[in-house]
Design a protein around this motif. Sequence first.
Motif, mmCIF file in Angstrom:
data_model
loop_
_atom_site.group_PDB
_atom_site.id
_atom_site.type_symbol
_atom_site.label_atom_id
_atom_site.label_comp_id
_atom_site.label_asym_id
_atom_site.label_seq_id
_atom_site.Cartn_x
_atom_site.Cartn_y
_atom_site.Cartn_z
ATOM 1 N N LEU A 46 -9.803 24.901 -19.530
ATOM 2 C CA LEU A 46 -10.431 25.823 -20.543
ATOM 3 C C LEU A 46 -9.555 26.894 -20.781
ATOM 4 O O LEU A 46 -8.306 27.091 -20.143
ATOM 5 C CB LEU A 46 -11.478 26.394 -19.890
ATOM 6 N N LEU A 56 -11.848 24.714 -25.084
ATOM 7 C CA LEU A 56 -11.583 23.613 -24.121
ATOM 8 C C LEU A 56 -10.065 23.184 -24.506
ATOM 9 O O LEU A 56 -9.713 22.946 -25.927
ATOM 10 C CB LEU A 56 -12.592 22.364 -24.172
ATOM 11 N N ILE A 96 -10.397 19.178 -16.541
ATOM 12 C CA ILE A 96 -10.595 19.908 -17.833
ATOM 13 C C ILE A 96 -9.981 21.114 -17.776
ATOM 14 O O ILE A 96 -9.832 22.039 -16.664
ATOM 15 C CB ILE A 96 -12.182 20.143 -17.653
ATOM 16 N N THR A 149 -11.796 32.292 -20.895
ATOM 17 C CA THR A 149 -13.064 31.920 -21.322
ATOM 18 C C THR A 149 -14.232 32.668 -20.831
ATOM 19 O O THR A 149 -13.943 33.030 -19.485
ATOM 20 C CB THR A 149 -13.214 30.237 -21.092
ATOM 21 N N ILE A 165 -8.563 17.770 -21.797
ATOM 22 C CA ILE A 165 -9.104 16.863 -20.871
ATOM 23 C C ILE A 165 -8.121 15.754 -20.562
ATOM 24 O O ILE A 165 -7.928 14.952 -21.677
ATOM 25 C CB ILE A 165 -10.434 16.243 -21.296
ATOM 26 N N VAL A 169 -18.554 18.724 -25.787
ATOM 27 C CA VAL A 169 -17.086 18.676 -25.640
ATOM 28 C C VAL A 169 -16.470 18.628 -26.657
ATOM 29 O O VAL A 169 -15.309 19.370 -26.970
ATOM 30 C CB VAL A 169 -16.816 17.217 -25.040
ATOM 31 N N LEU A 208 -16.351 22.267 -28.203
ATOM 32 C CA LEU A 208 -15.467 23.255 -27.415
ATOM 33 C C LEU A 208 -14.148 22.822 -27.768
ATOM 34 O O LEU A 208 -13.297 23.773 -27.903
ATOM 35 C CB LEU A 208 -15.577 22.823 -26.060
ATOM 36 N N LEU A 209 -13.806 21.458 -28.048
ATOM 37 C CA LEU A 209 -12.167 21.189 -28.386
ATOM 38 C C LEU A 209 -11.849 21.936 -29.694
ATOM 39 O O LEU A 209 -10.809 22.624 -29.788
ATOM 40 C CB LEU A 209 -11.888 19.807 -28.435
#
Lengths: 641, 641
Positions: free
Chosen positions: B23, B162, B21, B27, B165, B153, B156-157
Amino acid sequence: MVESWSFLDTAESNFRPLVVIELAKGTKEETIEWFTKRIVDKKADGGAQLLIQPLVMENGVENIYLVGASHLRLLLGAETVGLVKECNDNSMRTFTYSSRKTFKHFADDNHNFLTMAECQYIIKHELENLRAKNEKMIPGYPQAKLYPGKSIVRRLLTSGILVQIFPLHDKEELKKLSHSWYGRVKVGYQPLDDIRCYFGETIALYFGFLEYFTFALIPMAVIGIPYYVFAWEDYDKYVMFATFNLLWSTVILEVWKRMCAILTYRWGTLLMKRQFEEPRPGFHGVLGINPVTGREEPVYSSIKRQLRIYLVSLPFVCLCLYFSLYVMMIYFDLEQWALDYHKENESNFSSLMLYVPSIIYAVVIEIMNRIYRYAAEFLTSWENHRLESSYQNHLILKVLVFNFLNCFASLFYIAFVLFDMKLLRQSLATLLITSQILNQFAESLLPYWLQKRYNRRMKKRMCSKKTDTDLSLAEQVNMEKEMGTYLGTFDDYLELFLQFGYVSLFSCVYPLAAVFAVLNNITEIYSDALKMCRVYKRPFAEPTASIGVWQLAFETMSVISVVTNCILIGMSPEVDALFPDSKMDLVLTVALIEHLLLAIKFIMAFVIPDKPRDIQMKLAKLEFESLEALKQQVRAFQMQL
Amino acid sequence: MVESWSFLDTAESNFRPLVVIELAKGTKEETIEWFTKRIVDKKADGGAQLLIQPLVMENGVENIYLVGASHLRLLLGAETVGLVKECNDNSMRTFTYSSRKTFKHFADDNHNFLTMAECQYIIKHELENLRAKNEKMIPGYPQAKLYPGKSIVRRLLTSGILVQIFPLHDKEELKKLSHSWYGRVKVGYQPLDDIRCYFGETIALYFGFLEYFTFALIPMAVIGIPYYVFAWEDYDKYVMFATFNLLWSTVILEVWKRMCAILTYRWGTLLMKRQFEEPRPGFHGVLGINPVTGREEPVYSSIKRQLRIYLVSLPFVCLCLYFSLYVMMIYFDLEQWALDYHKENESNFSSLMLYVPSIIYAVVIEIMNRIYRYAAEFLTSWENHRLESSYQNHLILKVLVFNFLNCFASLFYIAFVLFDMKLLRQSLATLLITSQILNQFAESLLPYWLQKRYNRRMKKRMCSKKTDTDLSLAEQVNMEKEMGTYLGTFDDYLELFLQFGYVSLFSCVYPLAAVFAVLNNITEIYSDALKMCRVYKRPFAEPTASIGVWQLAFETMSVISVVTNCILIGMSPEVDALFPDSKMDLVLTVALIEHLLLAIKFIMAFVIPDKPRDIQMKLAKLEFESLEALKQQVRAFQMQL
């Protein structure tokens, strides 16, 4: 849970007869004893746990038994067959006994929660699933072999000990239904939901389709009438009509799928899980192991069956097709002879004679169709298909191909070999009308009249002048057991299929066909309804979610009709005149338009969703719920760890 | 059951990194803390119960995390995603933890029971299903709204916190795989099962199809070679070739369905239940209640979407199609100019110049296809489809229509407007060969070269001369995170689809096309393999049971090719000579043959079963078992009463 299974065995007091079993005369005592014992035996002992009573007749015949079941037993049976009913929140769900309280209209004392047709379907299912345990044969009949897992009822039927099983009519319900269905002349829809409650989904869906199809034909009929009234003979109007016809026929077939989904969702059959298909009763073979179930049952080599199909059935069908074409050529000879005769002595009689060959031919076609039908049934049954569905598909294919050729070959010949549009129109009209009259007569009116005569004689013999509803149970059973058996919707769909052919294949030369089709279908609804209610034994309800292979058959017909109509239009002198210089351009243009129309048809079939949006949503919701439930199970299991 | 869930939380000792993952830089601390806590939290508390470790890099960057899971967690996850594995009795069954002992190769200490790709798929699934509970927003980012049930997720994307992943490569496995796949020059099949273990079913199925398609083209290629060698120019031979081609292309597409069923049965995906589809990440709308799930989630009016599709997308696509035709006309002007030039000064240079317009046009076509691709993606994403599958269908439809016209319009124009068979052959050859070369270059070799250069620089910067397998985990992650992302099999299938068009649409004028297609596909297998193993990040495995909409696309192409080939044959002078008297007869004969061929195609597609008999039997067996199990349940319940 106050009631218990022991209650089922003693609650004979409120016995309600649902299904009649007729055994052959002179069936051995030990056989009857064994069979009835198996029927009432507990589930745990491999029985069906139903109730059975002998029917004591006035004339002392004692081979008729009535089968019923307790309310609780029926509810449990409903779970076994996977019935889908409406819940309190208006969604449709598979019925389970443990969730019974969530279903609409459910109450422990409401014995109408399941319709009578559903109850009879459950009893039929339970009887058919009554299977041999260790019996090697039917007691008293050593030649009637059994093996573990073989359906007892099917063996009894094939060895002739069991004459028939049929569900009883409910005289009061039937009276109500027939009144609202065909009792009064009215404009409006049929009571499809009531028909479904009384006769089951397969039959209700046929009547639904018949009604839908009739309504769908009305626009065609309305547009077709001025062609007759004003005697329009110009082809550009025919072209318009044909184009409308082609697109319309695609639309109605697509919309029917949606209608069908709406109906069967409401009836619960759209959601019903398919049951595992057992071998059909007539299937035979040497005992072996079924690779799918692992059970011992007759097996029959698939290669042998293929050989029978390709070496016997296929040549036979081809021979029949050839024979049908031969008969057609005789018809044309006759036609020529009638024409010559008319030319020689011009009289009213001779002009009437012009129609005679067509009428004779139409009658011969009907007779040939019916004879062929028996041959096809014999052959398909000789092919020894293991499953009823496979048997049906092969039968339908055989019958469709022959009937299609038999009915339409002469029209194709007239249109594309003789190029005689006047004769085509005349033949089409004669064939269509004659076959409709013959069908109505042979299918409904004749049996109705025979039945009526028989009933009158029966009643006279019983020396009573009661009306139908006053008959005692014994009299009712006695009368119903002699009624004809309804053999399924095959013939009815076939008739509609051929009618659709007459209407669509050559629609651009004879727009009036749709008018006759509509008129026929309106009387057809009434005569078919009469047939179901008065002529035949009540049939067992059969859950179904669609009209099955007939959808495909109608769609194929509508594809063929695009081709024929385009050719007909291309051949017309008016279109011809548009391309004075080059015949090539004409043919190419027609071919181009034909391909475009076919492409549009396929795209339309692809774009129009088969199920309406709200049904899709409801199905998605159910699927989501079952997936969520599964997930919950897994989660609960994981949390235990 | 010795292990317990608490074990999962402490067993960091045997942590095996599976998924990375990344970030965004900077962050906020509280966000990271909250996110990692949610990932390791127990299932009961709404977490994913996975293991996570920060990756300590040499250069001190701390925004990369490694995710893993204990063996037990993965097994439970396998049950959640519904993996199907092989049992000890060689049948395929859905894996459940409680029945784990019945599966082949299962042992409590065998950590290879699940392949690494499966483990990574499970982790991806668990991460994506990590849902917001009561959070109204992502801690630290008030503008990134959350609502109960929203995938964390995905939020976040979409809000950019993010970055990505991706699953880690397994250097050793990859080395083994690439050696057996493309490492040595050999004649033989690809190691499809190994590819599937490493890359998952979707990618393995693409390579399976590519291989199958190449083999299927070989007969066409072999028959096509003598046409070139002996310079056969007589059309009756072309007619033979085209007829063979048409029937063959139907057969191979039908047989592929069977092959596909065999492969996916072995891989378990044929039996895998479809999961409920969640909204795609890019979908947005106002919060409302989803009528299917009853959950609060963004909803977007279907009418608005329809308006966007029909008022914006459709006109845009039409405009693009028009533009493409316009470019085509420019090409023909160029072609004319080159021809004139060649006539004026006949030289080697001028005859070479004849090929230049075609080559330029082929390059322009490729460029236009790629630009249009971006536009189509933008538009389809702007249409705001709720489901990924609906997004994909609209995208594929847009791209297919444009690419089809763009690639084949000039050929249709030459064939059916200019009637210039020589030019058609030449254009076909140039287009086919140029596009193949461009594709191979742009898709595989260029990225491979760029990647190689980048790797070299990376290694130099790390001042080490280790080989790939010796890299430390941190170095490996660092390298892989910079690799390109494989965007799915879309482009690869599209390339094959267009190739199929070149081979089949005009096969009767250029039999050599199949030879080039075979040669291209052999190198394509190698270059695609190289691309998968060396150029791109490892993609997540995606279970799939078929090639989906591409099957339909290929079948449509083969229907169109029947039409084009029949016309081409009809236009040939040799066939023309057979009908010296009437052009009409010629056209009618050709039309008749075309309809017959189409009918044969549809009948063949109908008659050839989609699944081989043994797979059918296995599926029937499974269905029977599940129905029996259900019946047992009902029976057991009834006996309790």
